[in-house]
Design an enzyme around this catalytic site. Structure first.
Site, short mmCIF file in Angstrom:
data_model
loop_
_atom_site.label_atom_id
_atom_site.label_comp_id
_atom_site.label_asym_id
_atom_site.label_seq_id
_atom_site.Cartn_x
_atom_site.Cartn_y
_atom_site.Cartn_z
N SER A 167 -2.12 5.15 2.14
CA SER A 167 -1.72 4.11 3.09
C SER A 167 -2.95 3.51 3.80
CB SER A 167 -0.71 4.71 4.07
OG SER A 167 -0.08 3.71 4.82
N ASP B 183 8.80 0.97 -2.07
CA ASP B 183 7.89 1.20 -0.94
C ASP B 183 8.13 0.06 0.04
OD1 ASP B 183 5.78 1.28 0.86
OD2 ASP B 183 4.41 2.16 -0.60
N HIS C 27 7.10 5.31 0.55
CA HIS C 27 5.69 5.12 0.88
C HIS C 27 4.90 6.44 0.91
CE1 HIS C 27 2.32 2.85 2.39
NE2 HIS C 27 2.26 3.52 3.52
#
Lengths: 263, 263
Positions: free
Chosen positions: B95, B217, B245
């Site tokens: 991320s 996601d 995610h």
């Protein structure tokens, strides 16, 4: 003898001889979900609220067989309209209720005159070129998760449905609403909802229809709203500024304005 | 004198003179998030885990000014690499750490040899033709909601991030992880994350990169993964079967396999 009023906790508000305006709630909700919207129409309409079987204060006994497809719910909605002798009906429906409304209107030809759909989806599964938004595997996972831990499922799904843009309070409200539903009822209703395919029911649907498509709707995205609009001849599609799958909760003013201008 | 080890709770595992393999966690997490993945590499690598400032057991003092952009975090990651005298570094980032990793690698030219990005996004905001996935208004709402009620925000965001397909337990784990972060730290880090724009940093990024793009996601969708892959010359893009995610939590085997085949 069972009464449709107690079976579905039918409540009436507003002008008794006005045009009937029915608000039909979605999965895991009840008529309370319309509390920000419905009261704004009681000065001109005969506003009718109800709870689907298993929801709110509905007293009808739940029959897993009858409610294994949306037809069971549609038969109930049609029964409400028939027993209350409604005609020239305006229907405002949310989520799965949009397709229930289509099926109910087909059971009572000519009795529905307007239909406002909030976040409709005729089919949640991706299927070739059709993008319902979910792969079969995802839906299976969601349904398994619901069956094994409905409270946890509610806690995980509510924020996704409401949309995190709308803050945690609404998500919590929806989660609590989900949790009031009996898990066995929820399981059957969720399967009927997420595995149903009502695409063919749209082609000959002739009730003048308005489709309200919110931003960032993670349950019924813009491709689904557009598909629905394309399939229903003469329908209108409005892209809302509101976010998430429950704009009647998160942005009631925009919903009220849209309904008003269409009706 | 402060040590980078205590500042960032640096822990080392595996082969002391092996190639360094750093795992960099994302927002609201700490090195524990790699527990399903990192141990599988300790037989061949010098596996290095750490916590960003404010996270896990990091002892470094939080400076809102320094950490108002991702550069502050990148400087910390670069400092870890420098003080541990690492070279030929393989980095696995999740991320926001993907862009932190890009910035850190640029601070230490030639020291990074491989970069695996899980769910990267160089910019979360929609901007003309670029579809980051969020309108400015949505991000503002999310950040306001975080500032006014961080616990509620965590509860609402975690299921959206993890993906409801993965069941409620993972969402709850992430929510609890979020809640361990100080709300003031979370606020600054979230702003740095969601309002940052690192698109220009990709064009001259030359570390061989693998991008792992999960299904569904809702934070960094496929358009963002594809954009990132297009911008980083020579990068590879793999579409995972995993949902959400946080595939390193929900589908560690697929992540392990992807990392292994790339390294």
């Amino acid at each position: 003898m069972s009464s449709v009023v107690t079976d579905h906790n039918v409540t009436e508000h507003g002008v008794p001889d006005g045009q009937p305006l029915i608000f039909a709630h979605g999965f895991g909700c009840d008529q309370q979900m319309w509390r920000h919207v419905a009261p704004l129409f009681t000065d001109r309409y005969r506003v009718i609220l109800f709870d689907y079987v298993g929801a709110g204060k509905a007293q009808r006994e739940f029959d897993p067989e009858r409610y294994s497809t949306l037809d069971g719910y549609a038969a109930d909605l049609a029964r409400i309209c028939r027993e209350l002798e409604l005609d020239n009906i305006a229907l405002v429906s949310h989520s799965v209720s949009c397709m229930i409304g289509v099926l109910a209107a087909k059971r009572l030809p000519g009795r529905f005159s307007k239909h406002v759909m909030i976040g409709p989806s005729p089919h949640y599964l991706n299927d070739g070129d059709y993008r319902g938004g979910f792969d079969r595997e995802d839906i299976d996972e969601l349904l398994e998760s619901l069956d094994s831990n409905y409270r946890g499922w509610s806690r995980a799904m509510a924020p996704v449905i409401v949309g995190p843009e709308n803050g945690p309070e609404l998500a919590q409200e929806l989660e609590e609403s989900f949790c009031r539903l009996n898990p066995d009822v929820a399981s059957v209703f969720a399967k009927a909802t997420f595995l149903g395919d009502n695409r063919e029911d749209l082609a000959d649907y002739r009730v003048p229809t308005l489709i309200l498509q919110a931003n960032n709707d993670r349950i019924a995205g813009p491709a689904v709203g557009q598909y629905t609009a394309e399939q229903i001849e003469g329908s209108q599609l409005i892209y809302l500024e509101a976010d998430g799958h429950c704009p009647h909760l998160s942005a009631p003013d925009e919903i009220i304005d849209s309904i008003e201008s269409f009706l």
